[in-house]
Design an enzyme around this catalytic site. Structure first.
Site, PDB file in Angstrom:
ATOM      1  N   ASP A 127       0.845  -1.187   0.000  1.00  0.00           N
ATOM      2  CA  ASP A 127       0.000   0.000   0.000  1.00  0.00           C
ATOM      3  C   ASP A 127       0.882   1.239   0.000  1.00  0.00           C
ATOM      4  O   ASP A 127       1.836   1.330   0.777  1.00  0.00           O
ATOM      5  CB  ASP A 127      -0.895  -0.018   1.241  1.00  0.00           C
ATOM      6  N   HIS A 134      -3.771  14.122   0.643  1.00  0.00           N
ATOM      7  CA  HIS A 134      -4.022  13.206   1.755  1.00  0.00           C
ATOM      8  C   HIS A 134      -2.874  13.255   2.769  1.00  0.00           C
ATOM      9  O   HIS A 134      -3.105  13.389   3.978  1.00  0.00           O
ATOM     10  CB  HIS A 134      -4.195  11.779   1.223  1.00  0.00           C
ATOM     11  N   GLU A 200     -10.460   4.073   3.315  1.00  0.00           N
ATOM     12  CA  GLU A 200      -9.503   4.784   2.474  1.00  0.00           C
ATOM     13  C   GLU A 200      -9.843   4.443   1.031  1.00  0.00           C
ATOM     14  O   GLU A 200      -9.756   3.279   0.619  1.00  0.00           O
ATOM     15  CB  GLU A 200      -8.050   4.401   2.804  1.00  0.00           C
ATOM     16  N   GLU A 202      -9.095   4.020  -2.565  1.00  0.00           N
ATOM     17  CA  GLU A 202      -7.853   3.804  -3.305  1.00  0.00           C
ATOM     18  C   GLU A 202      -8.126   3.098  -4.634  1.00  0.00           C
ATOM     19  O   GLU A 202      -9.194   2.528  -4.850  1.00  0.00           O
ATOM     20  CB  GLU A 202      -6.886   2.923  -2.502  1.00  0.00           C
ATOM     21  N   ASP A 234      -9.192   0.443   1.672  1.00  0.00           N
ATOM     22  CA  ASP A 234      -8.221   0.051   2.694  1.00  0.00           C
ATOM     23  C   ASP A 234      -8.784   0.447   4.064  1.00  0.00           C
ATOM     24  O   ASP A 234      -8.398   1.448   4.650  1.00  0.00           O
ATOM     25  CB  ASP A 234      -6.910   0.790   2.396  1.00  0.00           C
ATOM     26  N   ARG A 238      -8.326   3.870  12.990  1.00  0.00           N
ATOM     27  CA  ARG A 238      -7.401   4.977  13.264  1.00  0.00           C
ATOM     28  C   ARG A 238      -6.860   4.958  14.687  1.00  0.00           C
ATOM     29  O   ARG A 238      -5.726   5.387  14.930  1.00  0.00           O
ATOM     30  CB  ARG A 238      -8.102   6.316  13.024  1.00  0.00           C
ATOM     31  N   GLN A 241      -4.251   2.171  14.868  1.00  0.00           N
ATOM     32  CA  GLN A 241      -3.101   2.613  14.081  1.00  0.00           C
ATOM     33  C   GLN A 241      -2.275   3.667  14.815  1.00  0.00           C
ATOM     34  O   GLN A 241      -1.043   3.610  14.827  1.00  0.00           O
ATOM     35  CB  GLN A 241      -3.629   3.174  12.753  1.00  0.00           C
ATOM     36  N   LYS A 254      -4.721  -1.955  10.010  1.00  0.00           N
ATOM     37  CA  LYS A 254      -5.052  -2.166   8.598  1.00  0.00           C
ATOM     38  C   LYS A 254      -5.312  -3.630   8.253  1.00  0.00           C
ATOM     39  O   LYS A 254      -6.055  -3.924   7.315  1.00  0.00           O
ATOM     40  CB  LYS A 254      -3.865  -1.718   7.722  1.00  0.00           C
ATOM     41  N   THR A 258      -9.021  -5.741   3.735  1.00  0.00           N
ATOM     42  CA  THR A 258      -8.926  -4.816   2.612  1.00  0.00           C
ATOM     43  C   THR A 258      -9.897  -5.333   1.557  1.00  0.00           C
ATOM     44  O   THR A 258      -9.853  -6.508   1.206  1.00  0.00           O
ATOM     45  CB  THR A 258      -7.495  -4.794   2.035  1.00  0.00           C
ATOM     46  N   GLU A 362      -9.980  12.584   7.254  1.00  0.00           N
ATOM     47  CA  GLU A 362      -9.830  13.928   6.674  1.00  0.00           C
ATOM     48  C   GLU A 362     -11.166  14.662   6.591  1.00  0.00           C
ATOM     49  O   GLU A 362     -11.241  15.850   6.875  1.00  0.00           O
ATOM     50  CB  GLU A 362      -9.240  13.817   5.271  1.00  0.00           C
TER      51      GLU A 362
END
Lengths: 415, 415
Positions: A127, A134, A200, A202, A234, A238, A241, A254, A258, A362
């Site tokens: 990844d 971002h 996420e 992607e 993904d 948070r 992490q 993570k 996925t 975000e």
């Protein structure tokens, strides 16, 4: 009494004008049917149908029958670029030449009558972290007192390996992960289901042709190795992490899951969508310098992210700082080899505008600014929420090429 | 004239007393012979020989012939703990019961007459960071102004995913990787072959029995899932790693190659080597708290690291802060599943003494204090250097159990 003439049934191959899954698209997937649930078959999407590619190849006497009569995409991935092009050309003929209709039509299955599976075996999963918007947002949120971007960010495409064994097909529920978290206010770590479960948005790139150890893959060889692309979510916890990631990077935040689309779009379908990446702020090392490449490095993919059917973001893939070709060159410059089935994610796609951010981290600024949905405010995901990503790109002659969606619903942690 | 009686040839099964590859050990590997180089076969090491396990199983009418007559270890790995125990019991009989000798002896191949291969297909590869002495040394070297250990270090076993596709068998050359590096003195990043190529002496744990997504594997289930262990050298380019690893962890500084022994030692062979891990400084979350476990979590493995035949370190595995069972529990507590062939490394093994450090980074304090070898001083590895790791552990009744070596020679970057 006279019997009325039967209305000629409309063929599944008579697509509505502008169908973004028309013959200019033709993504690959793997399906099974209700009467043969254990028989996985390679298929190609056309409109709202999937063509049994192996059966069509046999029926039409194609030399590619062996590659296509398979339970997965890996043999075709391994066959290399010439085979990819020739098979695509053959498939295009099968769904467009009227003389083939009597053979092809019975081999079309309505999408709502089949089960879709993960279409390839993932070898290694990597990844990246390639959107400047971002990375800047994340830097401001997590390291408010430092520079938003780390000093290396514009010199190399930062990436890390993820867990290949938990890459799953779109539609698979996401069980809320449990783990340790610790905010500065907590005297000790707390264990429990994540309270900051995020997405996420992607794009994933799928490697077909392998490479040897010790032989870097140059920028110009991107199309020799990469077969196609797919939407990728993904999922990220948070809070897990944030507590674990210093100094060796993301791990359990993570690795629980996925999700990827059930459809892989061949690179050739996106020839009209190639764009130049943003201007570079620093001179790049030769192995990353794409200023002299014939092929534009970017893809003009317009992604849309919806929670429970309500669009929350529209991230533009064209704004990505690092290209997929640069990521491939970087990943192998140390001599690491590629295997058929290697999958690499672009990193979260975020554009410069607030409504273009590809993560709730975000969009809500780490929960400070909840977003309003019809079902109530959201900071991070709640149990039962369903997240769906879709995308389209410009196709040939004013058409659109749609990417297959990736979706998943949050299931509670049964603890 | 009388013909002298022939001296009875000594059987390969008549091992020297105290042979650490005796019938109490019996590690698994995969070999091929010169006359059939493409035919890989599962074998079991006994002394300086490898037994063709599948051929023996067929010849002796064993019910395990299907599991053992294989080109790799994965089917046995997937068969589960009961099969592992029963197969080991059968093998022990084949190499110890005198009546079997006429059948077994012709199926023994001298080790110096066979080629050894990577004995399993690696699914996901994870690397941990579980030695307090190593992490403290690295912290002092890289973050001299901060705390040596990050705040999370004693609360969870820090780990990250590595590249499964570049795990190779012992004996494979290590091509010096190229990449970007930047010291504080450099105005911009420099590209070239690594000038700080290093080793990491580790023990790898190999998963046999898979687990389901969403179902954490508890501490007590370690032996249900882990088949055995192997020596592992996590080759590391310190200069590439230092420039790339913030914020997402090691990537190209590690992914060029990881070498493992050609032999996998079953857990059962190490029952006499189990020891208690060091005392814990903090109360652990219940999923990591092994204070009430029946089985001791540590392994008393004495590792030896030699460069060009000269021993440079003797790292004691018994000093590892986090155990393999804790690492497995942590790796799955978020719901991540295990697959057959998952491999996880312990992290560099370093003891409290200078001569017990498992990396040149620590042994030379990042190059400040070169070590003297017969061939000259070393800070990091030079082209042509050969690194060999061996290890032994206490076995039953005063015996020793040797682990198979892992070795590799540095080849120049042809760049």
């Amino acid at each position: 009494m006279s019997t009325p003439m039967p209305t000629p049934e409309r063929s599944p191959l008579d697509l509505p004008e502008g169908d973004p899954f028309g013959p200019h698209n033709l993504p690959y997937g793997v399906f099974s049917t209700a009467d043969e649930p254990d028989r996985r078959r390679l298929g190609v999407r056309i409109g709202a149908y999937v063509l049994d590619a192996g059966a069509a190849a046999h029926a039409l006497g194609s030399p590619y029958a062996t590659l296509l009569d398979q339970p997965g995409l890996n043999p075709l991935l391994a066959a290399g670029r010439t085979a990819w092009r020739d098979v695509r050309r053959a498939l295009t003929g099968w769904v467009t030449v009227p003389a083939h209709r009597p053979v092809v039509e019975p081999l079309l299955h309505p999408l709502d009558a089949v089960t879709l599976h993960l279409p390839y075996e993932v070898a290694d999963y990597v990844d990246f972290y390639a959107s400047e918007h971002h990375a800047t947002n994340v830097g401001h949120i997590f390291r408010p007192d430092g520079d938003a971007l780390t000093p290396n960010w514009k010199h190399l495409p930062i990436g890390y390996h993820g867990r290949a064994g938990t890459v799953v097909v779109s539609g698979t529920d996401v069980v809320r992960p449990a783990g340790q978290r610790k905010t500065p206010a907590d005297p000790a770590p707390v264990f429990g289901p994540s309270v900051k479960l995020d997405i996420e948005a992607e794009v994933g790139f799928l490697v077909g042709t392998p490479s040897e150890m010790g032989r870097p893959v140059g920028l110009g060889d991107f199309r020799e190795h990469v077969f196609g692309l797919t939407l990728l979510n993904d999922w990220s916890a948070r809070d897990i992490q944030a507590w674990e990631y210093v100094p060796l990077g993301p791990f359990l935040g993570k690795s629980f899951q996925t999700s990827v689309s059930a459809w892989v779009t061949p690179l050739e379908a996106l020839d009209a969508a190639r764009v130049a990446p943003p201007a570079r702020d620093f001179e790049l090392q030769p192995y990353l310098d794409d200023s002299g490449e014939d092929e534009l490095g970017g893809f003009d993919l317009r992604i849309s992210v919806a929670i429970n059917g309500e669009v929350v973001a529209e991230p533009p893939f064209s704004t990505m700082y690092w290209t997929a070709a640069q990521q491939l060159a970087h990943m192998t410059v140390n001599g690491a080899s590629l295997r058929t089935g290697d999958l690499y994610g672009s990193g979260t796609v975020s554009g410069p505008e607030v409504g273009q951010r590809g993560s709730l981290l975000e969009l809500t600024w780490n929960g400070r600014d909840p977003i309003d949905l019809e079902g109530g405010k959201r900071t991070f995901l709640e149990d039962g929420d369903e997240v769906t990503m879709t995308a389209w790109a410009p196709g040939p002659d004013g058409t659109r090429v749609a990417l297959g969606e990736v979706t998943g619903r949050i299931a509670p942690n049964a603890g």
